[in-house]
Design a protein around this motif. Structure first.
Motif, PDB file in Angstrom:
ATOM      1  N   CYS A  64       0.833  -1.200   0.000  1.00 49.84           N
ATOM      2  CA  CYS A  64       0.000   0.000   0.000  1.00 49.84           C
ATOM      3  C   CYS A  64       0.875   1.262   0.000  1.00 49.84           C
ATOM      4  O   CYS A  64       0.654   2.175  -0.797  1.00 49.84           O
ATOM      5  N   LEU A  65       1.883   1.297   0.886  1.00 46.19           N
ATOM      6  CA  LEU A  65       2.751   2.461   0.966  1.00 46.19           C
ATOM      7  C   LEU A  65       3.585   2.622  -0.306  1.00 46.19           C
ATOM      8  O   LEU A  65       3.774   3.732  -0.797  1.00 46.19           O
ATOM      9  N   ILE A  66       4.060   1.501  -0.841  1.00 49.25           N
ATOM     10  CA  ILE A  66       4.875   1.574  -2.051  1.00 49.25           C
ATOM     11  C   ILE A  66       4.018   2.008  -3.241  1.00 49.25           C
ATOM     12  O   ILE A  66       4.459   2.778  -4.101  1.00 49.25           O
ATOM     13  N   GLY A  67       2.769   1.508  -3.303  1.00 47.59           N
ATOM     14  CA  GLY A  67       1.863   1.936  -4.360  1.00 47.59           C
ATOM     15  C   GLY A  67       1.544   3.423  -4.266  1.00 47.59           C
ATOM     16  O   GLY A  67       1.489   4.134  -5.275  1.00 47.59           O
ATOM     17  N   THR A  68       1.350   3.909  -3.020  1.00 51.86           N
ATOM     18  CA  THR A  68       1.124   5.337  -2.806  1.00 51.86           C
ATOM     19  C   THR A  68       2.358   6.148  -3.215  1.00 51.86           C
ATOM     20  O   THR A  68       2.250   7.231  -3.809  1.00 51.86           O
TER      21      THR A  68
END
Length: 203
Positions: A64-68
Protein backbone atom coordinates in the motif's frame (compact mmCIF):
# COMPACT_ATOMS: atom_id res chain seq x y z
CA UNK A 1 14.75 12.64 -0.03
CA UNK A 2 18.22 13.91 -0.93
CA UNK A 3 17.02 14.96 -4.38
CA UNK A 4 14.11 16.83 -2.81
CA UNK A 5 16.40 18.66 -0.37
CA UNK A 6 18.73 19.51 -3.27
CA UNK A 7 15.81 21.00 -5.23
CA UNK A 8 14.74 23.07 -2.21
CA UNK A 9 18.26 24.40 -1.73
CA UNK A 10 18.60 25.19 -5.44
CA UNK A 11 15.26 27.00 -5.57
CA UNK A 12 16.04 29.06 -2.47
CA UNK A 13 19.48 29.96 -3.86
CA UNK A 14 17.92 31.23 -7.09
CA UNK A 15 15.29 33.15 -5.10
CA UNK A 16 17.46 34.79 -2.45
CA UNK A 17 20.94 34.71 -3.98
CA UNK A 18 22.46 36.24 -7.08
CA UNK A 19 21.23 39.11 -9.24
CA UNK A 20 17.56 38.07 -9.23
CA UNK A 21 17.38 38.68 -5.46
CA UNK A 22 17.70 42.41 -6.17
CA UNK A 23 14.53 42.35 -8.24
CA UNK A 24 12.77 40.48 -5.44
CA UNK A 25 13.54 43.28 -2.97
CA UNK A 26 11.74 45.81 -5.16
CA UNK A 27 7.98 46.35 -4.93
CA UNK A 28 7.73 45.33 -8.55
CA UNK A 29 9.25 41.94 -9.35
CA UNK A 30 9.08 39.46 -12.24
CA UNK A 31 6.27 37.42 -10.72
CA UNK A 32 6.31 34.76 -13.44
CA UNK A 33 9.96 33.89 -12.78
CA UNK A 34 9.55 33.74 -9.00
CA UNK A 35 6.33 31.75 -9.32
CA UNK A 36 8.32 29.05 -11.10
CA UNK A 37 10.88 29.06 -8.26
CA UNK A 38 8.14 28.69 -5.65
CA UNK A 39 6.76 25.71 -7.57
CA UNK A 40 10.27 24.25 -7.67
CA UNK A 41 10.71 24.61 -3.88
CA UNK A 42 7.25 23.14 -3.29
CA UNK A 43 8.04 20.16 -5.49
CA UNK A 44 11.28 19.60 -3.55
CA UNK A 45 9.42 19.63 -0.23
CA UNK A 46 6.86 17.14 -1.54
CA UNK A 47 9.66 14.93 -2.90
CA UNK A 48 11.36 14.83 0.51
CA UNK A 49 8.11 13.86 2.24
CA UNK A 50 7.28 11.25 -0.39
CA UNK A 51 10.82 9.84 -0.14
CA UNK A 52 10.35 9.34 3.60
CA UNK A 53 7.12 7.39 3.10
CA UNK A 54 8.77 5.39 0.32
CA UNK A 55 11.54 4.36 2.73
CA UNK A 56 8.94 3.36 5.32
CA UNK A 57 7.06 1.31 2.74
CA UNK A 58 10.21 -0.50 1.63
CA UNK A 59 11.29 -1.20 5.21
CA UNK A 60 7.86 -2.55 6.18
CA UNK A 61 7.38 -4.25 2.81
CA UNK A 62 3.98 -2.61 2.50
CA UNK A 63 2.42 -2.77 -0.95
CA UNK A 64 0.00 0.00 0.00
CA UNK A 65 2.75 2.46 0.97
CA UNK A 66 4.88 1.57 -2.05
CA UNK A 67 1.86 1.94 -4.36
CA UNK A 68 1.12 5.34 -2.81
CA UNK A 69 4.80 6.24 -3.27
CA UNK A 70 4.53 5.37 -6.98
CA UNK A 71 1.36 7.44 -7.41
CA UNK A 72 2.96 10.45 -5.70
CA UNK A 73 6.05 10.17 -7.88
CA UNK A 74 3.83 10.08 -10.95
CA UNK A 75 2.10 13.29 -9.85
CA UNK A 76 5.46 14.94 -9.09
CA UNK A 77 6.80 13.91 -12.49
CA UNK A 78 3.77 15.42 -14.24
CA UNK A 79 4.19 18.61 -12.20
CA UNK A 80 7.89 18.86 -13.08
CA UNK A 81 7.19 18.48 -16.78
CA UNK A 82 4.41 21.09 -16.60
CA UNK A 83 6.61 23.52 -14.65
CA UNK A 84 9.46 23.04 -17.13
CA UNK A 85 7.25 23.72 -20.13
CA UNK A 86 5.68 26.69 -18.33
CA UNK A 87 9.12 28.14 -17.50
CA UNK A 88 10.41 27.98 -21.06
CA UNK A 89 7.17 29.27 -22.57
CA UNK A 90 7.04 32.14 -20.06
CA UNK A 91 10.73 33.03 -20.40
CA UNK A 92 10.07 35.93 -22.75
CA UNK A 93 7.41 37.39 -20.44
CA UNK A 94 9.71 37.07 -17.39
CA UNK A 95 12.51 38.88 -19.25
CA UNK A 96 10.14 41.66 -20.31
CA UNK A 97 8.86 42.06 -16.73
CA UNK A 98 12.41 42.31 -15.30
CA UNK A 99 13.47 44.77 -18.00
CA UNK A 100 10.38 46.90 -17.34
CA UNK A 101 11.30 47.04 -13.63
CA UNK A 102 14.77 48.32 -14.47
CA UNK A 103 13.47 50.80 -17.05
CA UNK A 104 11.02 52.25 -14.50
CA UNK A 105 13.83 52.65 -11.95
CA UNK A 106 16.03 54.18 -14.64
CA UNK A 107 13.39 56.74 -15.66
CA UNK A 108 12.67 57.63 -12.02
CA UNK A 109 16.37 58.19 -11.41
CA UNK A 110 16.74 60.43 -14.47
CA UNK A 111 13.83 62.55 -13.20
CA UNK A 112 15.17 62.78 -9.65
CA UNK A 113 18.85 61.70 -9.29
CA UNK A 114 18.93 62.71 -5.62
CA UNK A 115 15.88 60.64 -4.65
CA UNK A 116 15.59 57.28 -2.97
CA UNK A 117 15.72 55.48 -6.32
CA UNK A 118 19.44 56.30 -6.44
CA UNK A 119 20.24 53.34 -4.15
CA UNK A 120 17.75 51.12 -6.00
CA UNK A 121 19.29 51.55 -9.43
CA UNK A 122 22.78 51.25 -7.94
CA UNK A 123 21.86 47.85 -6.45
CA UNK A 124 20.74 46.71 -9.89
CA UNK A 125 23.98 47.92 -11.44
CA UNK A 126 26.11 46.14 -8.85
CA UNK A 127 24.14 42.88 -9.07
CA UNK A 128 24.12 42.82 -12.87
CA UNK A 129 27.55 44.44 -13.31
CA UNK A 130 26.21 46.88 -15.89
CA UNK A 131 25.35 50.56 -16.15
CA UNK A 132 22.53 52.18 -18.08
CA UNK A 133 20.72 51.15 -21.22
CA UNK A 134 23.52 51.53 -23.75
CA UNK A 135 23.49 55.33 -23.97
CA UNK A 136 27.14 56.26 -23.38
CA UNK A 137 26.32 59.97 -23.07
CA UNK A 138 24.07 59.38 -20.05
CA UNK A 139 26.34 56.89 -18.28
CA UNK A 140 28.40 59.70 -16.75
CA UNK A 141 25.43 60.72 -14.62
CA UNK A 142 24.49 57.22 -13.47
CA UNK A 143 25.67 55.49 -10.26
CA UNK A 144 27.87 52.84 -11.89
CA UNK A 145 29.83 50.14 -10.01
CA UNK A 146 33.57 50.55 -9.63
CA UNK A 147 35.93 48.84 -12.08
CA UNK A 148 33.10 48.18 -14.55
CA UNK A 149 34.14 47.69 -18.17
CA UNK A 150 32.37 50.27 -20.31
CA UNK A 151 30.93 50.30 -22.88
CA UNK A 152 31.04 46.48 -22.96
CA UNK A 153 28.68 46.14 -19.97
CA UNK A 154 26.72 49.31 -20.63
CA UNK A 155 23.36 47.77 -21.51
CA UNK A 156 21.58 46.45 -18.42
CA UNK A 157 18.61 45.28 -20.48
CA UNK A 158 20.89 42.81 -22.27
CA UNK A 159 22.41 41.70 -18.96
CA UNK A 160 18.94 41.07 -17.53
CA UNK A 161 18.11 38.84 -20.48
CA UNK A 162 21.39 36.95 -20.08
CA UNK A 163 20.85 36.43 -16.35
CA UNK A 164 17.31 35.10 -16.71
CA UNK A 165 18.34 32.88 -19.63
CA UNK A 166 21.17 31.42 -17.54
CA UNK A 167 18.96 30.84 -14.51
CA UNK A 168 16.21 29.21 -16.54
CA UNK A 169 18.73 26.91 -18.20
CA UNK A 170 19.89 25.86 -14.74
CA UNK A 171 16.28 25.23 -13.72
CA UNK A 172 15.81 23.15 -16.88
CA UNK A 173 18.92 21.05 -16.19
CA UNK A 174 17.90 20.43 -12.58
CA UNK A 175 14.35 19.61 -13.68
CA UNK A 176 15.57 17.03 -16.20
CA UNK A 177 17.89 15.47 -13.60
CA UNK A 178 15.12 15.24 -10.99
CA UNK A 179 12.66 13.91 -13.58
CA UNK A 180 15.16 11.15 -14.42
CA UNK A 181 15.48 10.26 -10.73
CA UNK A 182 11.69 10.24 -10.46
CA UNK A 183 11.37 7.82 -13.38
CA UNK A 184 13.90 5.45 -11.81
CA UNK A 185 12.04 5.75 -8.51
CA UNK A 186 8.76 4.76 -10.19
CA UNK A 187 10.40 1.79 -11.93
CA UNK A 188 12.08 0.49 -8.77
CA UNK A 189 8.94 0.99 -6.68
CA UNK A 190 6.87 -1.08 -9.12
CA UNK A 191 9.54 -3.79 -9.24
CA UNK A 192 9.67 -3.86 -5.44
CA UNK A 193 5.89 -3.95 -5.17
CA UNK A 194 5.67 -6.88 -7.61
CA UNK A 195 8.47 -8.72 -5.79
CA UNK A 196 6.72 -8.35 -2.44
CA UNK A 197 3.45 -9.58 -3.94
CA UNK A 198 5.11 -12.62 -5.54
CA UNK A 199 6.89 -13.50 -2.30
CA UNK A 200 3.62 -13.39 -0.38
CA UNK A 201 1.89 -15.54 -2.99
CA UNK A 202 4.68 -18.11 -2.69
CA UNK A 203 4.29 -18.17 1.10
Amino acid sequence: QLAGLAVIAFGLWLRFGGPMAEFATDKKSPELFFLGLYVLVGAGAIMSAVGFFGCCGAARESQCLIGTFFACLLVIFAGEVTAGVFAFIGKKVAIQEAQKIYEDAYEDYMKNPAGKVNSTIYRYHVALQCCGKGNVEQQTGLPCPENIQLPKASNCLVEIQNVIDTHLHLVGIVGIAIASITIFGMIFSMVLCCTIRNMREMI
